[in-house]
Design an enzyme around this catalytic site. Structure first.
Site, PDB file in Angstrom:
ATOM      1  N   SER A  13       0.828  -1.305   0.032  1.00  0.00           N
ATOM      2  CA  SER A  13      -0.102   0.003   0.097  1.00  0.00           C
ATOM      3  C   SER A  13       0.699   1.106  -0.028  1.00  0.00           C
ATOM      4  O   SER A  13       1.905   1.273   0.627  1.00  0.00           O
ATOM      5  CB  SER A  13      -0.900   0.098   1.182  1.00  0.00           C
ATOM      6  OG  SER A  13      -1.606   1.244   1.302  1.00  0.00           O
ATOM      7  N   TYR A  65      -2.123  -0.666  10.708  1.00  0.00           N
ATOM      8  CA  TYR A  65      -2.339  -1.123   9.097  1.00  0.00           C
ATOM      9  C   TYR A  65      -0.929  -0.789   8.689  1.00  0.00           C
ATOM     10  O   TYR A  65      -0.176  -1.797   7.792  1.00  0.00           O
ATOM     11  CB  TYR A  65      -3.318  -0.644   8.706  1.00  0.00           C
ATOM     12  CG  TYR A  65      -3.580  -0.798   7.096  1.00  0.00           C
ATOM     13  CD1 TYR A  65      -3.852  -2.238   6.601  1.00  0.00           C
ATOM     14  CD2 TYR A  65      -3.281  -0.061   6.245  1.00  0.00           C
ATOM     15  CE1 TYR A  65      -4.010  -2.537   5.332  1.00  0.00           C
ATOM     16  CE2 TYR A  65      -3.243  -0.234   4.980  1.00  0.00           C
ATOM     17  CZ  TYR A  65      -3.597  -1.658   4.527  1.00  0.00           C
ATOM     18  OH  TYR A  65      -3.774  -2.126   3.040  1.00  0.00           O
TER      19      TYR A  65
END
Length: 248
Positions: free
Chosen positions: A127, A140
C-alpha cells in the site's frame, strides 16, 4: 502456458488481476477463503482453490493442488483505520497474521519449486500508506511496511536462484469490497479523543479526486510479473503515482 497463483481473488484487486492474467492467456490459480467460481469467466485455464493464508494446512493444500507456479501474487489482506489506542491487540495480531505473516507463509511455501527450477516471480501487494506517516494508520501501515522490508531482503536472497521479488503499491480504492469492509471496521471503536482527527481524515477522502481502480493494480501486478526491468516498488493508481512522485 505460465501459471499465476493469486491470493484474495473473491473481489477487488485479486479478482481483477485474475481476470487480466486469464485475458492475456495465462493459466490462473485463483484462491479465496470461500471459493466462488461465478466471479470469474469459465475457462479450462482457471483453477479456483480454497485458501486461508493464516492456516498452514490450508496453504500446504493449496500449493500442492496448484502444481507448478511461475508467479505468486500475494494480494490477500485486511484493512484497518484506528489509532493504536483504539486497536485491541487481538485485532492487531489478526491484521499481522493476514497481511504480514500470511504473505511470508505463502512465499515460503512457493519458493522451493521456483528455486529448484531457477525461475519465478513473487509479487507482494502492499500500500502507498507506507510512503509517509498518516493519521490513524499506525497498525495497518506497520503490517504493510513490514512486507515492503521483507520483499526487499527477499529479492536479495532469491536473486542468485533466478527468482525475482517485487512490490506493487496501490493507493486508495473506494470502489472495492476491501474498502467497504475496511470502512466498516474503521468506524468501529474509534476513541472519542480522536473523533476530530477521524472526521478530518474522512473529509479529506471525500475531497480526493485521484483514486486507484482495481485495473490499475492488475496492470501493476502484470508488469511486475512479466517485466524483468520493473522497479522494486511500483505504485499502482493515479493517486499512488502522484504520491510517489511527490516524494522524489
Amino acid at each position: 502456458m505460465p501459471t499465476a497463483l493469486i491470493t484474495g481473488c473473491s473481489s477487488g484487486f485479486g479478482l481483477e488481476t485474475a481476470r487480466l492474467f486469464l485475458d492475456r492467456g495465462w493459466d490462473v490459480v485463483a484462491t479465496m477463503r470461500k471459493p466462488r467460481e461465478d466471479v470469474l469467466p469459465a475457462s479450462d485455464r482457471l483453477k479456483v482453490l480454497a485458501l486461508d493464508v493464516t492456516d498452514a494446512a490450508s496453504i500446504e493444500r493449496a500449493v500442492a493442488d496448484a502444481g507448478a507456479i511461475d508467479v505468486l501474487v500475494n494480494n490477500a489482506g485486511i484493512g484497518w483505520l484506528n489509532p493504536l489506542e483504539g486497536t485491541p491487540i487481538p485485532t492487531a495480531r489478526e491484521i499481522f497474521e493476514t497481511n504480514t505473516l500470511g504473505t511470508m507463509a505463502m512465499t515460503q511455501a512457493g519458493i522451493p519449486q521456483m528455486r529448484e527450477r531457477g525461475s519465478g516471480v513473487i509479487v507482494n501487494v502492499t500500500s502507498t500508506v507506507t510512503l509517509k506517516p498518516l493519521h490513524l494508520l499506525s497498525v495497518y501501515t506497520a503490517s504493510k511496511a513490514a512486507v515492503n522490508a521483507f520483499t526487499e531482503c527477499l529479492a536479495l536472497e532469491l536473486e542468485p536462484f533466478g527468482v525475482r521479488a517485487r512490490i506493487v503499491l496501490p493507493g486508495r480504492a473506494p470502489e472495492t469490497r476491501f474498502g467497504d469492509n475496511a470502512r466498516a471496521r474503521m468506524t468501529a471503536g474509534i476513541p472519542e479523543a480522536y473523533a476530530d482527527i477521524a472526521q478530518g481524515v474522512f473529509a479529506s477522502w471525500a475531497q480526493d479526486s485521484l483514486v486507484t481502480r482495481p485495473l490499475d493494480v492488475a496492470e501493476g501486478v502484470w508488469r511486475a510479473a512479466t517485466d524483468p526491468n520493473c522497479p522494486m516498488h511500483l505504485p499502482a493508481g493515479a493517486d499512488a503515482v502522484a504520491q510517489a512522485a511527490a516524494l522524489q
